[in-house]
Enzyme design. Structure first.
Site, PDB file in Angstrom:
ATOM      1  N   GLU A 146       1.164  -1.416  -0.431  1.00 52.96           N
ATOM      2  CA  GLU A 146      -0.003   0.222  -0.207  1.00 52.96           C
ATOM      3  C   GLU A 146       1.011   1.361   0.402  1.00 52.96           C
ATOM      4  O   GLU A 146       1.869   1.415   0.616  1.00 52.96           O
ATOM      5  CB  GLU A 146      -0.809   0.064   1.534  1.00 52.96           C
ATOM      6  CG  GLU A 146      -0.100  -0.088   2.798  1.00 52.96           C
ATOM      7  CD  GLU A 146      -0.914   0.518   3.982  1.00 52.96           C
ATOM      8  OE1 GLU A 146      -1.998   1.806   3.894  1.00 52.96           O
ATOM      9  OE2 GLU A 146      -1.462  -0.519   4.212  1.00 52.96           O
TER      10      GLU A 146
ATOM     11  N   ARG B 288      -2.279  10.846   7.293  1.00 48.57           N
ATOM     12  CA  ARG B 288      -2.356  10.337   5.912  1.00 48.57           C
ATOM     13  C   ARG B 288      -3.610  10.555   5.218  1.00 48.57           C
ATOM     14  O   ARG B 288      -3.103  10.175   3.881  1.00 48.57           O
ATOM     15  CB  ARG B 288      -1.719   9.010   6.105  1.00 48.57           C
ATOM     16  CG  ARG B 288      -0.368   8.907   6.595  1.00 48.57           C
ATOM     17  CD  ARG B 288       0.499   7.203   6.812  1.00 48.57           C
ATOM     18  NE  ARG B 288       0.242   6.439   5.426  1.00 48.57           N
ATOM     19  CZ  ARG B 288       0.070   5.196   5.951  1.00 48.57           C
ATOM     20  NH1 ARG B 288      -0.854   4.328   6.851  1.00 48.57           N
ATOM     21  NH2 ARG B 288      -0.143   4.528   4.297  1.00 48.57           N
TER      22      ARG B 288
ATOM     23  N   ARG C 298      -5.870   5.771  -0.934  1.00 51.81           N
ATOM     24  CA  ARG C 298      -4.306   5.048  -1.331  1.00 51.81           C
ATOM     25  C   ARG C 298      -4.266   4.151  -2.495  1.00 51.81           C
ATOM     26  O   ARG C 298      -5.244   3.994  -3.461  1.00 51.81           O
ATOM     27  CB  ARG C 298      -4.652   3.293  -0.198  1.00 51.81           C
ATOM     28  CG  ARG C 298      -4.334   3.807   1.265  1.00 51.81           C
ATOM     29  CD  ARG C 298      -2.979   4.170   2.043  1.00 51.81           C
ATOM     30  NE  ARG C 298      -3.086   4.914   3.411  1.00 51.81           N
ATOM     31  CZ  ARG C 298      -3.502   6.017   3.859  1.00 51.81           C
ATOM     32  NH1 ARG C 298      -4.214   6.907   3.892  1.00 51.81           N
ATOM     33  NH2 ARG C 298      -3.683   6.040   5.301  1.00 51.81           N
TER      34      ARG C 298
ATOM     35  N   HIS D 214     -10.454   4.585   2.342  1.00 49.51           N
ATOM     36  CA  HIS D 214      -9.642   3.587   3.290  1.00 49.51           C
ATOM     37  C   HIS D 214     -10.459   2.448   3.172  1.00 49.51           C
ATOM     38  O   HIS D 214     -10.717   2.015   4.240  1.00 49.51           O
ATOM     39  CB  HIS D 214      -9.994   4.368   4.626  1.00 49.51           C
ATOM     40  CG  HIS D 214      -9.054   4.162   5.333  1.00 49.51           C
ATOM     41  ND1 HIS D 214      -8.637   3.014   6.154  1.00 49.51           N
ATOM     42  CD2 HIS D 214      -7.075   4.149   5.543  1.00 49.51           C
ATOM     43  CE1 HIS D 214      -7.273   2.536   6.961  1.00 49.51           C
ATOM     44  NE2 HIS D 214      -6.437   3.282   6.454  1.00 49.51           N
TER      45      HIS D 214
END
Length: 117
Positions: A70, A81, A85, A108
């Site tokens: 990831e 963050r 992703r 997420h």
């Protein structure tokens, strides 16, 4: 006795039929930058980038443990963050940088889209 046929493993595992796709051009600017970094092998801005993604949600094709990595897609104005992703598979090359197998999530890991290049 019936002959047993060997199953061929595709070079790039197919995404589940219900998984949407996203073109590289449709990724957010930060996503395109993260994808470029993955293909270059880094350097990555976050310590957790390149760590194993375990696919606990089972939304990506099933693969052996350690197959997916990831990477953070920076979220402007976020103090952490954020939720975005890119998850990369190792593919037939064994290297996320050259695998051509990339998935984007903006929430997420609740949903994924296969990145089409």
């Amino acid at each position: 006795m019936a002959a047993v046929q060997a199953r061929e493993t595709p070079e790039k595992p197919a995404a589940p039929a219900s998984m949407p796709t996203i073109a590289v051009a449709d990724l957010p600017r930060e996503g395109r930058k993260t994808l470029e970094l993955i293909k270059k092998g880094g350097p990555f801005p976050y310590n957790k980038d390149g760590t194993t993604f375990h696919n606990r949600e089972r939304l990506l094709p099933r693969q052996p443990r350690g197959y997916y990595s990831e990477y953070t897609v920076r979220t402007p104005f976020s103090r952490d963050r954020g939720a975005r992703r890119i998850v990369a598979g190792k593919g037939s090359t064994g290297d996320p940088a050259t695998s051509g197998e990339y998935y984007y999530t903006a929430d997420h890991y609740r949903s994924f889209a296969r990145i089409k290049e």
